[in-house]
Design an enzyme around this catalytic site. Sequence first.
Site, PDB file in Angstrom:
ATOM      1  N   HIS A  56      32.693  59.630  95.625  1.00 14.87           N
ATOM      2  CA  HIS A  56      31.748  58.422  95.529  1.00 14.87           C
ATOM      3  C   HIS A  56      30.555  58.357  96.607  1.00 14.87           C
ATOM      4  O   HIS A  56      29.473  58.280  96.327  1.00 14.87           O
ATOM      5  CB  HIS A  56      32.684  57.022  95.422  1.00 14.87           C
ATOM      6  CG  HIS A  56      31.887  55.904  95.312  1.00 14.87           C
ATOM      7  ND1 HIS A  56      31.467  55.317  93.879  1.00 14.87           N
ATOM      8  CD2 HIS A  56      30.954  55.064  95.863  1.00 14.87           C
ATOM      9  CE1 HIS A  56      30.752  54.230  94.143  1.00 14.87           C
ATOM     10  NE2 HIS A  56      30.282  54.156  95.370  1.00 14.87           N
ATOM     11  N   GLU A  57      31.054  58.419  97.780  1.00 18.09           N
ATOM     12  CA  GLU A  57      30.041  58.372  99.044  1.00 18.09           C
ATOM     13  C   GLU A  57      29.200  59.575  98.914  1.00 18.09           C
ATOM     14  O   GLU A  57      28.044  59.296  98.992  1.00 18.09           O
ATOM     15  CB  GLU A  57      30.819  58.049 100.175  1.00 18.09           C
ATOM     16  CG  GLU A  57      31.737  56.900 100.377  1.00 18.09           C
ATOM     17  CD  GLU A  57      30.816  55.387  99.987  1.00 18.09           C
ATOM     18  OE1 GLU A  57      29.654  55.639 100.087  1.00 18.09           O
ATOM     19  OE2 GLU A  57      31.375  54.540  99.774  1.00 18.09           O
ATOM     20  N   HIS A  90      26.211  59.111  96.746  1.00 17.43           N
ATOM     21  CA  HIS A  90      25.006  58.432  97.420  1.00 17.43           C
ATOM     22  C   HIS A  90      24.185  59.339  98.390  1.00 17.43           C
ATOM     23  O   HIS A  90      23.110  59.211  98.431  1.00 17.43           O
ATOM     24  CB  HIS A  90      25.388  57.307  98.302  1.00 17.43           C
ATOM     25  CG  HIS A  90      26.037  56.050  97.454  1.00 17.43           C
ATOM     26  ND1 HIS A  90      25.265  55.499  96.660  1.00 17.43           N
ATOM     27  CD2 HIS A  90      27.329  55.476  97.659  1.00 17.43           C
ATOM     28  CE1 HIS A  90      25.877  54.380  96.051  1.00 17.43           C
ATOM     29  NE2 HIS A  90      26.989  54.317  96.629  1.00 17.43           N
TER      30      HIS A  90
END
Length: 710
Positions: free
Chosen positions: A502-503, A506
């Site tokens: 998920h990170e 980004h």
Amino acid sequence: MTENEGNDKKIEGSNPKKKLNVVTFTGAAGLLGLAVSFAIFTFKSHKQKSKKKGLPGCDTVCVNLSAKEILDLAEEIIHKSTRVHDAVALVSLDKLSYENVVLPLAELEARQLSLIQCCVFPKMLSPHDNVRKASTEAEQKIDAHILSCRKREDVYRIIKIYAAKGESISPEAKCYLQCLVRDFEDNGLNLTAIKREEVERLKYEIDELSLRYIQNLNEDSSCLFFTEDELAGLPLEFLQNLEKTQNKEFKLTLESRHVAAILELCKIAKTRKTVAMAYGKRCGDTNIPVLQRLVQSRHRLACVCGYAHFADYALDRRMSKTSMRVIRFLEDISSSLTDLAIREFSILEDLKRKEEGEIPFGVEDLLYYIKRVEELQFDLDFGDIRQYFPVNLVLSGIFKICQDLFGIKFEEVTEVDVWYHDIRAFAVFDSGSGKLLGYFYLDMFTREGKCNHSCVVALQNNALFSNGACQIPVALLIAQFAKDGSGEAVPLGFSDVVNLFHEFGHVVQHICNRASFARFSGLRVDPDFREIPSQLLENWCYESFTLKLISGYRQDITKPLVDEVCKTLKRWRYSFSALKSLQEILYCLFDQIIYSDDDADLLQLIRSLHPKVMIGLPVVEGTNPASCFPRAVIGSEATCYSRLWSEVYAADIFASKFGDGHPNLYAGLQFRDKVLAPGGGKEPMELLTNFLGREPSTQAFIASRTNYSL
């Protein structure tokens, strides 16, 4: 997280020079020299003193300043920023132009954000207490300065008059100009003096009420006492960490970690209900009146600013646009999942009846029986699965997935200055052209003095300057992984793996952005859109192809997870997903309704809404979650729906373009070019529609839950 920028060196190809180009400005661009010298000379002085090595071509990103350097830099940021704003305010009305009104502020913003980050990110990560304190002090000073700049009537007047001229400028520049106007009008500069005073008073009142609500929760010291028999099912390690009274009862606080453990693991129904009731009653007498006043104050603020209610005020600049659209979105998903939720609930109810007899099923039973059914249905030992995810193997797998998906490659950058010895830095290149796209740092492990959450911070945003220079993005990924007593990285739990994907989504989102304005670069996009790339990347965590790639047994990494475990993890992902989604929708609707109806009864609303959404299940007896729902107070007020919104559209993208679970380079490059590259300079719905070839839909989200139902 705070965004940032700075660097006026044009980066070419994959071999950037470390020397900074100093550009001399003449003619109409003379005013921009203030902003340029701001970046150049500020950092020259710090570099000459410290001789610290930064990332090649990113001389304004300095990650290891001393406490004194941080405070000195903060003062320079404020001083130079003031000079640029003063210069814009003094532009003659008959000479207003894009070059002397908008461009100086845009380029100041692009360059100053990386300098600001040099000052403020150390408060989260520096191992030195004096540096963290200096960073906090610098942030407070800079925040106060930025707010004062956005209240300057002289600058607002110039910008507003220029905007009214309707000069022909690019669509992205026009969007930036609109944002500039809003920066000032958000602080009431378009209102009369009386209304502006009202806005200031209401904002102060809102801050005070929000703080009081949170303080009441933080100061709540409620606790419960149970015998060992009443805590049957809790692991010995959990019980050993509880305080024990003289009569051998265990003291249980109402901290969320304690409550979650009870509701998920305790075999005793009465204990679960007692804990759920106590947790839901917290601050009922004190926080309900506070929330009522807070909702009313926010409604008044919205009305003064020209909106019908606070929800529309909060949503005006988001993908969702209006409260009506959000409520329709939530209700559509709720109705689509109701039949599946009923089937899921019947499974839980049957098991409870077998184990506990005819005791009615309550909300407090959901977590416990979901876990019980999962234990019976899925042969998953997450303790054993953890042994298959060494940190470096997972990371190399993520790099491989992103390389094959987005056409990018990664190279570690050594011998650069970092704030702690285990920090790593990487350069990102386009696989085809070899062009440098950006950099990122990895701060992966817990340590004393480090913040306790995971996130990605933009240290520098992409930007193009009037002299042709290009500023490349720099990101920082912060994780909270553990090391053992010998200093070796502990293998990741599966939830950690998902979080890392998920990170890293980004990071990719930030690095692949090519917006001309720093305001629209990287993570500075519509909040409803910001999580979509990360939610998209999460999908690969559950695909057998990926799980094989990123897994390897700790003692022999040539042995990945077996096929059956990979398939089971995907089925487990969607277990009871309808009931879980309805619980989330319940609170999203509550948040949306209280901020779109200035006469909502907080006590009655949740009681009527709960059974309506949760297929007949009433709220826990005697509780009112409105008294202990901080998301609706600070951070997500009127926007609790946003996480679900992004998950729904990410599911549509994945199913439509990447349905076989393998990296699809063609689709990935299309996503990179059509969705990530433009950033916040275009409407997110326009970007997604252009990529998908149609408007986004909720169908894939619903289908994924239905197809993998128990």
